[in-house]
Design a protein around this motif. Structure first.
Motif, PDB file in Angstrom:
ATOM      1  N   LEU A  16       0.812  -1.207   0.000  1.00 18.05           N
ATOM      2  CA  LEU A  16       0.000   0.000   0.000  1.00 18.05           C
ATOM      3  C   LEU A  16       0.848   1.259   0.000  1.00 18.05           C
ATOM      4  N   GLU A  17       2.010   1.157   0.574  1.00 19.92           N
ATOM      5  CA  GLU A  17       2.883   2.329   0.616  1.00 19.92           C
ATOM      6  C   GLU A  17       4.328   1.845   0.692  1.00 19.92           C
ATOM      7  N   ARG A  18       5.186   2.539   0.015  1.00 17.57           N
ATOM      8  CA  ARG A  18       6.596   2.196   0.084  1.00 17.57           C
ATOM      9  C   ARG A  18       7.399   3.473   0.218  1.00 17.57           C
ATOM     10  N   VAL A  19       8.219   3.495   1.256  1.00 16.36           N
ATOM     11  CA  VAL A  19       9.075   4.645   1.513  1.00 16.36           C
ATOM     12  C   VAL A  19      10.511   4.142   1.592  1.00 16.36           C
ATOM     13  N   GLY A  20      11.265   4.328   0.522  1.00 12.83           N
ATOM     14  CA  GLY A  20      12.632   3.819   0.498  1.00 12.83           C
ATOM     15  C   GLY A  20      12.658   2.311   0.622  1.00 12.83           C
ATOM     16  N   HIS A  21      13.331   1.820   1.651  1.00 13.09           N
ATOM     17  CA  HIS A  21      13.461   0.386   1.873  1.00 13.09           C
ATOM     18  C   HIS A  21      12.351  -0.173   2.757  1.00 13.09           C
ATOM     19  N   VAL A  22      11.350   0.651   3.086  1.00 15.80           N
ATOM     20  CA  VAL A  22      10.287   0.254   4.016  1.00 15.80           C
ATOM     21  C   VAL A  22       8.972   0.058   3.261  1.00 15.80           C
ATOM     22  N   ALA A  23       8.343  -1.100   3.469  1.00 18.05           N
ATOM     23  CA  ALA A  23       7.007  -1.353   2.940  1.00 18.05           C
ATOM     24  C   ALA A  23       6.006  -1.241   4.078  1.00 18.05           C
TER      25      ALA A  23
ATOM     26  N   LEU B 197      -2.855 -11.483   2.715  1.00 23.31           N
ATOM     27  CA  LEU B 197      -1.629 -11.096   3.404  1.00 23.31           C
ATOM     28  C   LEU B 197      -0.478 -12.024   3.037  1.00 23.31           C
ATOM     29  N   MET B 198      -0.768 -13.318   2.896  1.00 27.76           N
ATOM     30  CA  MET B 198       0.270 -14.266   2.518  1.00 27.76           C
ATOM     31  C   MET B 198       0.846 -13.897   1.156  1.00 27.76           C
ATOM     32  N   LEU B 199      -0.015 -13.537   0.211  1.00 23.81           N
ATOM     33  CA  LEU B 199       0.446 -13.142  -1.110  1.00 23.81           C
ATOM     34  C   LEU B 199       1.266 -11.852  -1.037  1.00 23.81           C
ATOM     35  N   ALA B 200       0.837 -10.940  -0.181  1.00 24.96           N
ATOM     36  CA  ALA B 200       1.593  -9.699  -0.019  1.00 24.96           C
ATOM     37  C   ALA B 200       2.993  -9.980   0.515  1.00 24.96           C
ATOM     38  N   PHE B 201       3.117 -10.915   1.463  1.00 26.90           N
ATOM     39  CA  PHE B 201       4.439 -11.255   1.996  1.00 26.90           C
ATOM     40  C   PHE B 201       5.300 -11.968   0.941  1.00 26.90           C
ATOM     41  N   ASP B 202       4.672 -12.732   0.062  1.00 28.37           N
ATOM     42  CA  ASP B 202       5.426 -13.348  -1.034  1.00 28.37           C
ATOM     43  C   ASP B 202       6.046 -12.269  -1.919  1.00 28.37           C
ATOM     44  N   GLU B 203       5.271 -11.238  -2.223  1.00 30.15           N
ATOM     45  CA  GLU B 203       5.770 -10.143  -3.050  1.00 30.15           C
ATOM     46  C   GLU B 203       6.890  -9.388  -2.339  1.00 30.15           C
ATOM     47  N   ILE B 204       6.717  -9.156  -1.054  1.00 29.98           N
ATOM     48  CA  ILE B 204       7.726  -8.437  -0.282  1.00 29.98           C
ATOM     49  C   ILE B 204       9.024  -9.231  -0.204  1.00 29.98           C
ATOM     50  N   GLU B 205       8.904 -10.536   0.030  1.00 29.59           N
ATOM     51  CA  GLU B 205      10.103 -11.367   0.140  1.00 29.59           C
ATOM     52  C   GLU B 205      10.887 -11.370  -1.163  1.00 29.59           C
ATOM     53  N   ALA B 206      10.177 -11.299  -2.291  1.00 33.83           N
ATOM     54  CA  ALA B 206      10.838 -11.343  -3.591  1.00 33.83           C
ATOM     55  C   ALA B 206      11.531 -10.024  -3.939  1.00 33.83           C
ATOM     56  N   ASP B 207      11.227  -8.956  -3.217  1.00 32.82           N
ATOM     57  CA  ASP B 207      11.806  -7.636  -3.501  1.00 32.82           C
ATOM     58  C   ASP B 207      13.023  -7.417  -2.607  1.00 32.82           C
ATOM     59  N   ALA B 208      14.199  -7.544  -3.182  1.00 35.98           N
ATOM     60  CA  ALA B 208      15.440  -7.420  -2.403  1.00 35.98           C
ATOM     61  C   ALA B 208      15.659  -6.011  -1.873  1.00 35.98           C
ATOM     62  N   ASN B 209      14.969  -5.017  -2.421  1.00 38.97           N
ATOM     63  CA  ASN B 209      15.155  -3.641  -1.964  1.00 38.97           C
ATOM     64  C   ASN B 209      14.395  -3.338  -0.675  1.00 38.97           C
ATOM     65  N   ILE B 210      13.479  -4.206  -0.301  1.00 38.72           N
ATOM     66  CA  ILE B 210      12.705  -4.008   0.933  1.00 38.72           C
ATOM     67  C   ILE B 210      13.392  -4.748   2.073  1.00 38.72           C
ATOM     68  N   THR B 211      13.773  -4.025   3.092  1.00 40.36           N
ATOM     69  CA  THR B 211      14.423  -4.631   4.254  1.00 40.36           C
ATOM     70  C   THR B 211      13.544  -4.596   5.501  1.00 40.36           C
ATOM     71  N   HIS B 212      12.573  -3.671   5.550  1.00 38.33           N
ATOM     72  CA  HIS B 212      11.704  -3.526   6.715  1.00 38.33           C
ATOM     73  C   HIS B 212      10.249  -3.453   6.252  1.00 38.33           C
ATOM     74  N   VAL B 213       9.376  -4.070   7.036  1.00 39.78           N
ATOM     75  CA  VAL B 213       7.944  -4.057   6.746  1.00 39.78           C
ATOM     76  C   VAL B 213       7.208  -3.579   8.001  1.00 39.78           C
ATOM     77  N   VAL B 214       6.350  -2.594   7.825  1.00 38.56           N
ATOM     78  CA  VAL B 214       5.523  -2.096   8.923  1.00 38.56           C
ATOM     79  C   VAL B 214       4.084  -2.528   8.671  1.00 38.56           C
ATOM     80  N   LEU B 215       3.493  -3.209   9.650  1.00 44.62           N
ATOM     81  CA  LEU B 215       2.087  -3.585   9.573  1.00 44.62           C
ATOM     82  C   LEU B 215       1.294  -2.657  10.479  1.00 44.62           C
ATOM     83  N   ARG B 216       0.489  -1.787   9.870  1.00 43.37           N
ATOM     84  CA  ARG B 216      -0.368  -0.906  10.659  1.00 43.37           C
ATOM     85  C   ARG B 216      -1.638  -1.673  11.005  1.00 43.37           C
ATOM     86  N   LEU B 217      -1.830  -1.941  12.288  1.00 48.77           N
ATOM     87  CA  LEU B 217      -2.899  -2.826  12.738  1.00 48.77           C
ATOM     88  C   LEU B 217      -4.010  -2.066  13.445  1.00 48.77           C
TER      89      LEU B 217
END
Length: 445
Positions: free
Chosen positions: A63-70, A97-117
Motif C-alpha cells: 500500500l505504501e513504500r518509503v525507500g526500503h520500508v514497505a 496477506l500471505m500473497l503480499a508477503f510473497d511479493e515483499i520477500e521477492a523484492d530485495a530492496n525491501i528490508t523492513h515491513v511495517v504492519l499498521r494494525l
C-alpha cells in the motif's frame, strides 16, 4: 417490518449472494479469534447497513513504500480466504496477506515491513499458517507491528509474529483467547408454530444446529475445539514473543493498553506511526526487542524438546538460530555460485539443489542454508523425530515453522514425545507436516 433498504441489503442480487448467510456461516458454530464485544458490534452493523466489511480491503499490493520500508494496512475483521464483497470493501484475508508477503520477500530492496494494525481479529482458520510464515520471514526482513490503535485476538496473533510490536499510548493489544458462538432459535420457532425435524445418520451430524438447544455432546465438542485452538494460540504467541506461556495465559484473554501492555510483555515500544517511520528512515533502526532478549533462555518449544531428549537419554541439544537474533538485512551484491558447485555442495549437505540454482545462491546464502539445515536436524533429533528432518530441509521449511510443527506434534498426545521414529519412508511421509507441503509448493513456483 423490515425497511426496504435493509431487505435489499440482505437479499440483493449481483453482490455475491445474500449477506445474512455469508455472515452466519462465518461466525456461528465456528471458532473465532476475535474480541467478542467488537465482533457483536460489527455483525450488527453489517445487518443494519451501518458499516462496511473492512476499511482497507485486500493488501495484495504494497500500500505504501518509503525507500526500503514497505507498509501494509491491516484493518477491520480478518477472514481466511478472499471473498467478493457483498457491499463496500471486502475484509482483509490471511490469504491476501500471505500473497503480499510473497511479493515483499521477492523484492530485495525491501528490508523492513511495517504492519499498521487496527483489527478486532476474526476467523481462526488459517491464521497460524500466516503467522508461522511471518515468523520464518522475519529472519530475513524486519517486521514491525504498529498498533494504532488496537490489535485483538487474531489481530494480535499477527502482531506477535512480527519482530517487535509498537503501540500508541491509547493502543490496545491482547484478547488472546477463542470464542465459539451458538444461536438457539428453538423458542422463537415454537412461538411461530415452526417445528424442525432432522433425519440423519451419525450421532453428531446435526449437533449444534440452531433449531434445538445445545446438547451436552455438542457443547463438549465445541469446548474441546476451543481448548485445542487456545493451546495452539497461546503456545504460538509465546514462541513468537519468547515469553513464558504461563504469563500469556495469566492474562485470561484480557486487553491491555499502552505502557501496561509493554510491562506485561505483550508489546515492546511506545510510540506513533510517525515516530516509527522517522526512525526507520533515519537508518539507525535495529530490532530492539530481539537485542534486549539476546541473553534470555531458549523459547518454550526448544526447552520442552531438550527436556524430552534428556529424559530419553539422547542428550540432544538445540542450538539457537543466529539469524533470528540479528536485524534482517539484504545481502550486498555478490556473484552467485556456479550451478555445478551449488549442486555438489547442496548434495553434500542434504539441501535442494534445484532451489539453490533457481535462486542463484551466493556463498553466504549457502552457508545460511547449511546452518538452517543443521538447526532443523537438531530440533528434530531433540523432539525424538530425527527422520522428519530430511523432508523439512528438502521442502525449504523455516526454523520457526519447524519449531511450531514439532511442538504441535508433541502436544497432540502423551505418546508422541516418546514414540519411535518412523521405521520406513511411508511412515515418515505420513508424519510429514503441512508446512513441508506448503514450502515445497512455494519453492516449485
Amino acid at each position: 417490518m423490515l425497511k426496504q433498504n435493509l431487505l435489499s441489503r440482505l437479499f440483493s442480487r449481483g453482490q455475491g449472494g445474500p449477506l445474512v448467510p455469508q455472515i452466519y456461516s462465518r461466525v456461528v458454530n465456528r471458532p473465532l479469534l476475535v474480541e467478542p464485544a467488537m465482533a457483536d458490534a460489527l455483525i450488527d452493523g453489517w445487518l443494519r447497513g451501518g458499516v462496511e466489511a473492512g476499511a482497507g480491503g485486500e493488501p495484495r499490493q504494497i500500500l505504501e513504500r518509503v525507500g526500503h520500508v514497505a507498509v501494509l494496512d491491516v484493518s477491520g475483521p480478518l477472514i481466511a480466504r478472499a471473498v467478493e464483497p457483498v457491499c463496500g470493501v471486502a475484509p482483509t484475508s490471511y490469504e491476501g496477506l500471505m500473497l503480499a508477503f510473497d511479493e515483499i520477500e521477492a523484492d530485495a530492496n525491501i528490508t523492513h515491513v511495517v504492519l499498521r494494525l487496527e483489527s478486532p481479529g476474526g476467523e481462526a482458520a488459517q491464521v497460524f499458517d500466516l503467522t508461522d510464515r511471518m515468523a520464518e520471514l522475519r529472519s530475513r526482513k524486519t517486521l514491525v507491528a504498529m498498533v494504532d490503535d488496537y490489535a485483538y485476538s487474531g489481530g494480535y496473533a499477527i502482531a506477535a509474529a512480527c519482530s517487535e510490536i509498537w503501540v500508541t499510548r491509547t493502543g490496545g493489544v491482547g484478547s488472546v483467547g477463542v470464542v465459539i458462538g451458538h444461536r438457539d432459535v428453538s423458542e422463537a420457532n415454537s412461538k411461530a408454530g415452526i417445528k424442525w425435524t432432522y433425519v440423519h445418520s451419525g450421532a453428531m451430524k446435526v449437533a449444534g444446529n440452531p433449531n434445538e438447544p445445545l446438547s451436552d455432546e455438542a457443547r463438549g465438542f465445541m469446548q474441546g475445539e476451543s481448548d485445542r485452538l487456545y493451546e495452539l494460540f497461546t503456545t504460538s504467541v509465546a514462541r513468537y514473543r519468547d515469553m513464558p506461556v504461563e504469563d500469556l495465559r495469566a492474562t485470561e484473554a484480557g486487553i491491555l493498553f499502552g505502557q501496561n501492555a509493554i510491562d506485561a510483555g505483550l508489546a515492546d515500544h511506545l510510540g506513533t506511526f510517525r515516530e516509527l517511520m522517522a526512525e526507520l528512515q533515519g537508518g539507525s533502526y535495529t530490532r530492539k526487542r530481539l537485542q534486549q532478549s539476546a541473553g534470555s533462555a531458549q523459547v518454550e518449544a526448544d526447552q520442552a524438546s531438550v527436556e524430552r531428549s534428556a529424559a530419553a537419554g539422547e542428550g540432544g541439544k538445540v542450538e539457537s538460530d543466529p539469524a533470528s537474533e540479528i536485524p534482517g538485512s539484504v545481502e550486498t551484491a555478490v556473484e552467485p555460485l556456479d550451478a555445478a558447485s551449488l549442486a555438489e555442495q547442496c548434495q553434500q549437505h542434504g539441501l535442494s539443489a534445484a532451489t539453490a540454482i533457481k535462486e542463484r545462491w551466493t556463498t553466504s546464502q549457502l552457508e545460511a542454508a547449511v546452518e538452517r539445515a543443521q538447526e532443523i536436524r537438531n530440533l528434530c533429533t531433540a523432539a525424538g523425530m530425527p527422520k522428519l528432518a530430511a523432508e523439512y530441509i528438502t521442502a525449504g521449511a523455516g526454523i520457526e515453522a519447524v519449531r511450531g510443527e514439532l511442538a504441535s506434534l508433541l502436544a497432540r498426545g502423551p505418546n508422541l514425545s516418546t514414540r519411535k521414529p518412523a521405521g520406513n519412508h511411508r511412515e515418515a511421509k505420513a508424519c510429514a507436516t503441512t508446512y513441508a507441503a506448503v514450502y515445497a509448493r512455494r519453492n516449485a513456483r
